[in-house]
Write a protein that holds these residues in place. Structure first.
Motif, PDB file in Angstrom:
ATOM      1  N   PRO A   1     -49.474  61.898  85.116  1.00  0.00           N
ATOM      2  CA  PRO A   1     -48.121  61.526  85.550  1.00  0.00           C
ATOM      3  C   PRO A   1     -48.017  61.143  87.024  1.00  0.00           C
ATOM      4  O   PRO A   1     -46.925  61.207  87.586  1.00  0.00           O
ATOM      5  CB  PRO A   1     -47.364  62.821  85.297  1.00  0.00           C
ATOM      6  N   HIS A   2     -49.104  60.698  87.655  1.00  0.00           N
ATOM      7  CA  HIS A   2     -49.095  60.475  89.097  1.00  0.00           C
ATOM      8  C   HIS A   2     -48.582  59.064  89.430  1.00  0.00           C
ATOM      9  O   HIS A   2     -49.270  58.269  90.076  1.00  0.00           O
ATOM     10  CB  HIS A   2     -50.489  60.721  89.664  1.00  0.00           C
ATOM     11  N   ASP A   3     -47.385  58.803  88.994  1.00  0.00           N
ATOM     12  CA  ASP A   3     -46.730  57.522  89.231  1.00  0.00           C
ATOM     13  C   ASP A   3     -46.309  57.452  90.699  1.00  0.00           C
ATOM     14  O   ASP A   3     -45.554  58.302  91.175  1.00  0.00           O
ATOM     15  CB  ASP A   3     -45.505  57.398  88.318  1.00  0.00           C
ATOM     16  N   PRO A   4     -46.786  56.462  91.439  1.00  0.00           N
ATOM     17  CA  PRO A   4     -46.494  56.440  92.879  1.00  0.00           C
ATOM     18  C   PRO A   4     -45.027  56.204  93.222  1.00  0.00           C
ATOM     19  O   PRO A   4     -44.615  56.441  94.357  1.00  0.00           O
ATOM     20  CB  PRO A   4     -47.372  55.295  93.392  1.00  0.00           C
ATOM     21  N   TRP A   5     -44.239  55.744  92.264  1.00  0.00           N
ATOM     22  CA  TRP A   5     -42.814  55.524  92.507  1.00  0.00           C
ATOM     23  C   TRP A   5     -41.950  56.719  92.092  1.00  0.00           C
ATOM     24  O   TRP A   5     -40.776  56.771  92.415  1.00  0.00           O
ATOM     25  CB  TRP A   5     -42.338  54.275  91.765  1.00  0.00           C
ATOM     26  N   LEU A   6     -42.534  57.640  91.343  1.00  0.00           N
ATOM     27  CA  LEU A   6     -41.777  58.773  90.800  1.00  0.00           C
ATOM     28  C   LEU A   6     -42.422  60.085  91.258  1.00  0.00           C
ATOM     29  O   LEU A   6     -43.145  60.739  90.510  1.00  0.00           O
ATOM     30  CB  LEU A   6     -41.745  58.710  89.263  1.00  0.00           C
ATOM     31  N   PRO A   7     -42.158  60.517  92.490  1.00  0.00           N
ATOM     32  CA  PRO A   7     -42.877  61.675  93.028  1.00  0.00           C
ATOM     33  C   PRO A   7     -42.603  62.984  92.311  1.00  0.00           C
ATOM     34  O   PRO A   7     -43.433  63.895  92.383  1.00  0.00           O
ATOM     35  CB  PRO A   7     -42.386  61.735  94.488  1.00  0.00           C
ATOM     36  N   MET A   8     -41.480  63.115  91.598  1.00  0.00           N
ATOM     37  CA  MET A   8     -41.180  64.366  90.905  1.00  0.00           C
ATOM     38  C   MET A   8     -41.807  64.446  89.512  1.00  0.00           C
ATOM     39  O   MET A   8     -41.811  65.512  88.905  1.00  0.00           O
ATOM     40  CB  MET A   8     -39.670  64.567  90.793  1.00  0.00           C
ATOM     41  N   LEU A   9     -42.346  63.348  89.034  1.00  0.00           N
ATOM     42  CA  LEU A   9     -42.866  63.353  87.666  1.00  0.00           C
ATOM     43  C   LEU A   9     -43.981  64.373  87.450  1.00  0.00           C
ATOM     44  O   LEU A   9     -43.965  65.102  86.455  1.00  0.00           O
ATOM     45  CB  LEU A   9     -43.331  61.942  87.287  1.00  0.00           C
ATOM     46  N   PRO A  10     -44.964  64.509  88.353  1.00  0.00           N
ATOM     47  CA  PRO A  10     -46.003  65.518  88.117  1.00  0.00           C
ATOM     48  C   PRO A  10     -45.476  66.949  88.108  1.00  0.00           C
ATOM     49  O   PRO A  10     -46.148  67.843  87.584  1.00  0.00           O
ATOM     50  CB  PRO A  10     -46.977  65.303  89.290  1.00  0.00           C
ATOM     51  N   LEU A  11     -44.291  67.165  88.663  1.00  0.00           N
ATOM     52  CA  LEU A  11     -43.738  68.516  88.752  1.00  0.00           C
ATOM     53  C   LEU A  11     -42.885  68.911  87.559  1.00  0.00           C
ATOM     54  O   LEU A  11     -42.323  70.006  87.540  1.00  0.00           O
ATOM     55  CB  LEU A  11     -42.907  68.651  90.035  1.00  0.00           C
ATOM     56  N   VAL A  12     -42.793  68.030  86.567  1.00  0.00           N
ATOM     57  CA  VAL A  12     -41.969  68.369  85.393  1.00  0.00           C
ATOM     58  C   VAL A  12     -42.670  68.052  84.076  1.00  0.00           C
ATOM     59  O   VAL A  12     -42.056  68.175  83.008  1.00  0.00           O
ATOM     60  CB  VAL A  12     -40.617  67.619  85.446  1.00  0.00           C
ATOM     61  N   CYS A  13     -43.937  67.657  84.131  1.00  0.00           N
ATOM     62  CA  CYS A  13     -44.598  67.172  82.919  1.00  0.00           C
ATOM     63  C   CYS A  13     -45.307  68.243  82.105  1.00  0.00           C
ATOM     64  O   CYS A  13     -45.632  68.006  80.940  1.00  0.00           O
ATOM     65  CB  CYS A  13     -45.609  66.079  83.285  1.00  0.00           C
ATOM     66  N   TYR A  14     -45.561  69.406  82.689  1.00  0.00           N
ATOM     67  CA  TYR A  14     -46.316  70.435  81.990  1.00  0.00           C
ATOM     68  C   TYR A  14     -45.514  71.731  81.981  1.00  0.00           C
ATOM     69  O   TYR A  14     -44.797  72.037  82.943  1.00  0.00           O
ATOM     70  CB  TYR A  14     -47.671  70.636  82.660  1.00  0.00           C
ATOM     71  N   PRO A  15     -45.615  72.516  80.911  1.00  0.00           N
ATOM     72  CA  PRO A  15     -44.746  73.691  80.752  1.00  0.00           C
ATOM     73  C   PRO A  15     -44.779  74.663  81.922  1.00  0.00           C
ATOM     74  O   PRO A  15     -43.730  75.113  82.378  1.00  0.00           O
ATOM     75  CB  PRO A  15     -45.275  74.336  79.467  1.00  0.00           C
ATOM     76  N   ASP A  16     -45.975  74.996  82.429  1.00  0.00           N
ATOM     77  CA  ASP A  16     -46.021  75.969  83.515  1.00  0.00           C
ATOM     78  C   ASP A  16     -45.432  75.403  84.801  1.00  0.00           C
ATOM     79  O   ASP A  16     -44.737  76.095  85.549  1.00  0.00           O
ATOM     80  CB  ASP A  16     -47.463  76.439  83.741  1.00  0.00           C
ATOM     81  N   VAL A  17     -45.685  74.113  85.043  1.00  0.00           N
ATOM     82  CA  VAL A  17     -45.197  73.489  86.270  1.00  0.00           C
ATOM     83  C   VAL A  17     -43.690  73.286  86.214  1.00  0.00           C
ATOM     84  O   VAL A  17     -42.972  73.567  87.179  1.00  0.00           O
ATOM     85  CB  VAL A  17     -45.926  72.152  86.514  1.00  0.00           C
ATOM     86  N   VAL A  18     -43.171  72.785  85.096  1.00  0.00           N
ATOM     87  CA  VAL A  18     -41.733  72.523  85.013  1.00  0.00           C
ATOM     88  C   VAL A  18     -40.937  73.814  85.097  1.00  0.00           C
ATOM     89  O   VAL A  18     -39.823  73.855  85.642  1.00  0.00           O
ATOM     90  CB  VAL A  18     -41.379  71.739  83.733  1.00  0.00           C
ATOM     91  N   GLY A  19     -41.502  74.904  84.580  1.00  0.00           N
ATOM     92  CA  GLY A  19     -40.823  76.193  84.688  1.00  0.00           C
ATOM     93  C   GLY A  19     -40.610  76.593  86.135  1.00  0.00           C
ATOM     94  O   GLY A  19     -39.520  77.042  86.523  1.00  0.00           O
ATOM     95  N   ARG A  20     -41.639  76.417  86.951  1.00  0.00           N
ATOM     96  CA  ARG A  20     -41.516  76.745  88.377  1.00  0.00           C
ATOM     97  C   ARG A  20     -40.539  75.803  89.080  1.00  0.00           C
ATOM     98  O   ARG A  20     -39.733  76.230  89.912  1.00  0.00           O
ATOM     99  CB  ARG A  20     -42.888  76.684  89.055  1.00  0.00           C
ATOM    100  N   THR A  21     -40.612  74.526  88.733  1.00  0.00           N
ATOM    101  CA  THR A  21     -39.717  73.556  89.364  1.00  0.00           C
ATOM    102  C   THR A  21     -38.263  73.874  89.073  1.00  0.00           C
ATOM    103  O   THR A  21     -37.413  73.878  89.984  1.00  0.00           O
ATOM    104  CB  THR A  21     -40.046  72.129  88.875  1.00  0.00           C
ATOM    105  N   LEU A  22     -37.952  74.169  87.820  1.00  0.00           N
ATOM    106  CA  LEU A  22     -36.571  74.466  87.463  1.00  0.00           C
ATOM    107  C   LEU A  22     -36.116  75.789  88.071  1.00  0.00           C
ATOM    108  O   LEU A  22     -34.956  75.933  88.486  1.00  0.00           O
ATOM    109  CB  LEU A  22     -36.405  74.478  85.941  1.00  0.00           C
ATOM    110  N   HIS A  23     -37.022  76.749  88.133  1.00  0.00           N
ATOM    111  CA  HIS A  23     -36.678  78.036  88.745  1.00  0.00           C
ATOM    112  C   HIS A  23     -36.304  77.842  90.215  1.00  0.00           C
ATOM    113  O   HIS A  23     -35.324  78.435  90.708  1.00  0.00           O
ATOM    114  CB  HIS A  23     -37.848  79.010  88.613  1.00  0.00           C
ATOM    115  N   GLU A  24     -37.055  77.004  90.910  1.00  0.00           N
ATOM    116  CA  GLU A  24     -36.762  76.743  92.315  1.00  0.00           C
ATOM    117  C   GLU A  24     -35.427  76.037  92.486  1.00  0.00           C
ATOM    118  O   GLU A  24     -34.771  76.176  93.526  1.00  0.00           O
ATOM    119  CB  GLU A  24     -37.884  75.911  92.931  1.00  0.00           C
TER     120      GLU A  24
END
Length: 517
Positions: free
Chosen positions: A107-130
């Protein structure tokens, strides 16, 4: 690299394999196979493409590990510079002096910097918690459905935990503030759009709407899915305070552009496309001689069946309000009719059964009669033809099987709407102030051409629409449990064609997919 005007030949031809092989090898992998999944083409300017590949990573998985499916995006630019590039570290740029190609691994789209932070269950959980977002039962595993991914443009994901779910819209960061503002203003005006739960740096978290998409309801229930009057009333509730936003140009303003894209991939359709564009242009010019064609309304800008949610025959939700602004009500209503008319054509290819097709056709005819009381019938039909023409870019872009037949079928539907416009104009009362024409309707039985009431078919010997394969969604299975979820998608996840000069927000076209592949 192959010299091209805009990168389209390079990214859609055999040479794309060499680019992908270089990108994968540069990352320590081995490319086993690749397939073009999706392409966005801005003639003479740029091309973006999405590839589905099978890649092995010996250093990560071991020398004997099987290959796994990966998505790769690529962007080629000629004649326009790359704009709004945010994160380029995990991309590979290749050039031959005339054309630059940038390749990245999802998901390392250079125009969408938040995409890598919401694509996987463990990562998106932390992102939403923050962000202070609670989805549901914290003891349950998080599930992610990627509703859509448009390289360089946007992604839409549904994130669920137990019985709770939210939608995530990932976009270029400079756009999220205005999108949040529009949601808040529409909610304050009583328009049933999703509530914004949180937002940050190009990520907008939206509440899930009740009901189900009209795209599915109209196939199952036909005209009983909702009333045409309620669809008009929903649009008329868009607040006048949004009128100062940037003008929403009608789809018909870009018919030459869409026709050019279609003709570039299917030159044999050139004469028909020229005639279609000429008919739309001349028809609208004639309308300007007898009515005010200025933008008097606040419009949705992309109003079709995937954007409306219904429940028990009532309209309960509206999605994808990124394009709200001043325009003409006929454009919104035509957008819905155009999408439905191509959807009805699924029955001619066996994509939906004849009973479903009949229900959709009856809904078109019934709602068109209502819409004709709100806007000029001739304008409505001409605008519908323009929207259908914009949809004709989809089959090639989505790399469908037998995309040529699919493209021709959509062009035929656009031609039908032009015929309806001509019939409506012929039956228009000569005396001003009398009710508008009610003669030209999109009617069944299923699979038949629309025939004006009380008249002979529009063209003697006219043949039925060519059978075509169904349009498939771009959202297919990919890394990180990437699946499509058409029944609850938030409307922004469709595949469409960029209009000329439109950088943000983009206007793009697709037909909603309502039948599982």
């Amino acid at each position: 690299m192959t010299r091209t005007q805009d990168g389209s030949e390079l990214l859609t031809g055999p040479g794309a394999g060499g680019l992908l092989r270089s990108a994968v090898g540069n990352s320590g992998g081995a490319l086993h196979s690749w397939q073009l999944d999706h392409v966005d083409h801005r003639p003479g300017r740029s091309t973006k493409a999405l590839f589905r590949t099978m890649v092995s990573w010996p250093e990560l998985d071991g020398a004997g590990a099987p290959a796994r499916e990966e998505l790769f995006g690529a962007s080629a630019h000629i004649g326009e510079r790359e704009k709004n590039l945010y994160v380029a570290e995990q991309t590979l740029v290749m050039t031959d002096g005339d054309i630059n190609v940038r390749v990245w691994r999802y998901p390392h789209d250079p125009w969408l910097p938040m995409l890598p932070l919401v694509c996987y269950p463990d990562v998106v959980g932390r992102t939403l918690h923050e962000l202070g977002v609670s989805i549901g039962d914290p003891t349950m595993q998080i599930a992610i459905d990627v509703v859509s991914y448009r390289p360089g443009r946007r992604a839409v994901l549904r994130v669920a935990q137990g019985s709770g779910a939210v939608y995530l819209k990932v976009m270029q960061p400079h756009r999220s503030g205005e999108i949040v503002d529009r949601h808040q203003r529409l909610l304050a005006a009583g328009v049933p759009v999703p509530e914004v739960i949180a937002h940050h740096n190009g990520l907008v978290v939206l509440q899930e709407l009740p009901g189900r998409p009209l795209a599915r309801a109209v196939v199952d229930e036909g005209v009983d899915a909702c009333r045409g009057e309620d669809l008009v009333a929903l649009l008329d509730r868009l607040p006048a305070s949004l009128y100062p936003l940037p003008l929403r140009p009608p789809w018909t303003d870009s018919v030459d552009f869409y026709a050019g894209i279609v003709a570039s991939s299917m030159p044999s359709l050139g004469p028909r496309l020229d005639a279609l564009v000429r008919s739309i242009r001349e028809g609208l010019t004639a309308l300007e001689q007898r009515m005010d064609m200025r933008p008097h309304d606040v419009v949705h800008g992309d109003f079709y069946e995937a954007q409306v949610f219904v429940q028990e025959g009532r309209v309960v939700g509206l999605l994808d309000i990124d394009t709200v602004g001043p325009g003409r009500r006929a454009d919104d209503l035509a957008c819905l009719l155009a999408h439905l008319s191509v959807l009805a054509d699924y029955g001619n290819a066996g994509r939906i059964d004849k009973a479903m097709q009949s229900r959709v056709e009856r809904a078109i005819s019934t709602w068109q009669a209502v819409f004709d009381q709100r806007v000029d019938p001739t304008e409505l039909a001409l605008r519908s033809a323009g929207v259908v023409l914009s949809l004709a870019t989809g089959p090639h872009r989505q790399q469908e099987t037998a995309w040529e037949a699919a493209t021709e079928a959509i062009v035929r539907v656009a031609e039908q709407w032009v015929d309806i416009a001509r019939a409506a104009e012929r039956s228009r009362p000569e005396q001003p102030g009398l009710p508008g024409s009610t003669a030209a309707r999109w009617v069944g039985p299923a699979g038949h051409h629309p025939v004006p009431t009380g008249q002979q078919p529009l063209t003697a010997g006219q043949q039925p629409l060519a059978s075509r394969p169904p349009l498939s969604p771009v959202d297919r299975q990919g890394p990180g449990a990437m699946t499509s979820n058409d029944s609850s998608r938030p409307g922004d996840g469709d595949v469409r064609a960029d209009t000329p000069g439109d950088d943000s927000p983009t206007q793009e076209r697709s037909i909603s997919s309502i039948v599982p592949n």
